[in-house]
Design an enzyme around this catalytic site. Structure first.
Site, PDB file in Angstrom:
ATOM      1  N   GLU A 175       0.819  -1.209   0.000  1.00  0.00           N
ATOM      2  CA  GLU A 175       0.000   0.000   0.000  1.00  0.00           C
ATOM      3  C   GLU A 175       0.853   1.259   0.000  1.00  0.00           C
ATOM      4  O   GLU A 175       0.535   2.234  -0.693  1.00  0.00           O
ATOM      5  CB  GLU A 175      -0.950  -0.014   1.204  1.00  0.00           C
ATOM      6  CG  GLU A 175      -2.062  -1.045   1.070  1.00  0.00           C
ATOM      7  CD  GLU A 175      -2.921  -1.163   2.318  1.00  0.00           C
ATOM      8  OE1 GLU A 175      -2.577  -0.510   3.331  1.00  0.00           O
ATOM      9  OE2 GLU A 175      -3.909  -1.912   2.290  1.00  0.00           O
ATOM     10  N   HIS A 208     -10.034   2.041   0.463  1.00  0.00           N
ATOM     11  CA  HIS A 208     -10.353   1.129   1.565  1.00  0.00           C
ATOM     12  C   HIS A 208     -11.853   1.023   1.840  1.00  0.00           C
ATOM     13  O   HIS A 208     -12.252   0.316   2.761  1.00  0.00           O
ATOM     14  CB  HIS A 208      -9.629   1.571   2.839  1.00  0.00           C
ATOM     15  CG  HIS A 208      -8.216   1.095   2.904  1.00  0.00           C
ATOM     16  ND1 HIS A 208      -7.268   1.477   1.995  1.00  0.00           N
ATOM     17  CD2 HIS A 208      -7.582   0.247   3.768  1.00  0.00           C
ATOM     18  CE1 HIS A 208      -6.112   0.897   2.298  1.00  0.00           C
ATOM     19  NE2 HIS A 208      -6.279   0.152   3.350  1.00  0.00           N
TER      20      HIS A 208
END
Length: 308
Positions: A175, A208
């Site tokens: 990420e 997310h």
């Protein structure tokens, strides 16, 4: 100079060439198009990362070991290919960073020790209250806790735990690579370094949101609790891993804790020290030269506040 008179001075001021961004000097697209290319590239990276998680069709929840292993494969492939997006962006915009791609993305040895230690220390200071709460609620003392942390058997158990590997290793590494190392160089010439630093987490946060639908789908949490927890390269990766381990601070539990006064004092002290130390511990001078500043200078923004 004075003999030229006012007209001569005006002539010199008009004839002096102004500095142009390198993209324009190279005949590349204008600033507006460069920004569209940058934003579209970042959106493509975010969609590719999240989309790779759903390549494998499964009715199992996200914490199932089989699902985690498949997603490991997907995100590692996308993360490995993500630098190609930066190369494509460079070709489309005509901006030449002046440094190697890996250096621009944060893979460098210069300043590696302060970059690894100081941001993590600052993050731990912010989490002073939750760390105190964790130590109060832990049945073992500090010596026993250190023995467990340093025991090879504990690490071997962690390395075979798919959830631990996802939360502490794979997720922080991939990420931060995609949402910071790749996106920041593309956004900085468009928005400036400061706004780009705050824009990258927006892409990260939106990416997310799929966790919300997954948790609602398997009835793992309520809508309220999901939104409280969903908000949650060496420095960002370590801080990311630490934050994943700590989770969202249990403020409600702290308010009902038997020792809530010292605990709340720890929360307040942690936030206060974080704000006090934020600027000195993130001073760019501590981490060596900034490749992004070289990029901004070549793109025509040589007066970026964080680079001066």
């Amino acid at each position: 100079m004075a003999a030229l008179g006012g007209d001569g001075l005006r002539l010199l001021s008009v004839s002096r060439p102004e500095r142009q961004p390198e993209a324009a000097a190279l005949g590349g697209p204008g600033p507006g198009l460069c920004c569209w290319v940058s934003v579209f590239s970042c959106l493509s990276l975010a969609c590719s990362y999240v989309g790779s998680l759903y390549v494998w069709k499964s009715e199992l929840p996200r914490d199932h070991p089989a699902v985690i292993k498949r997603r490991f494969t997907s995100v590692l492939v996308v993360s490995s290919l993500s630098p190609l997006c930066v190369l494509l962006w460079r070709e489309l915009t005509g901006i030449q960073p002046g440094t190697s791609l890996l250096t621009l993305m944060g893979f460098r040895l210069e300043g590696i020790f302060p970059a690894a230690l100081l941001p993590l220390l600052l993050t731990m200071i912010l989490f002073l209250g939750p760390l105190m709460q964790l130590s109060m609620d832990c049945p073992c003392d500090l010596a026993d806790g250190l023995k467990v942390v340093l025991a090879p058997r504990s690490w071997a158990r962690c390395l075979t735990d798919m959830r631990w590997l996802r939360n502490q290793v794979i997720a922080p590494l991939t990420e931060e690579l995609v949402f910071r190392a790749c996106m920041l160089p593309m956004l900085a010439p468009c928005t400036g370094l400061g706004p780009a630093v705050f824009t990258c987490p927006l892409f990260f946060g939106v990416a997310h949101f799929h966790h919300i639908f997954e948790q609602l789908r398997f009835r793992q949490s309520s809508v309220g609790s999901i939104f409280l927890s969903a908000g949650h390269l060496i420095g960002p990766v370590l801080c990311h891993s630490f934050c994943n381990y700590m989770g969202f601070p249990a403020v409600c539990a702290a308010l009902e804790h038997p020792q809530r006064r010292p605990l709340l004092a720890g929360y307040a002290l942690g936030v206060g020290l974080f704000l006090l130390l934020l600027q000195p511990l993130t001073d760019p001078k501590l981490y060596g030269s900034l490749p992004l500043c070289v990029l901004l200078e070549r793109a025509g923004d040589s007066e970026a506040p964080l680079c001066s």
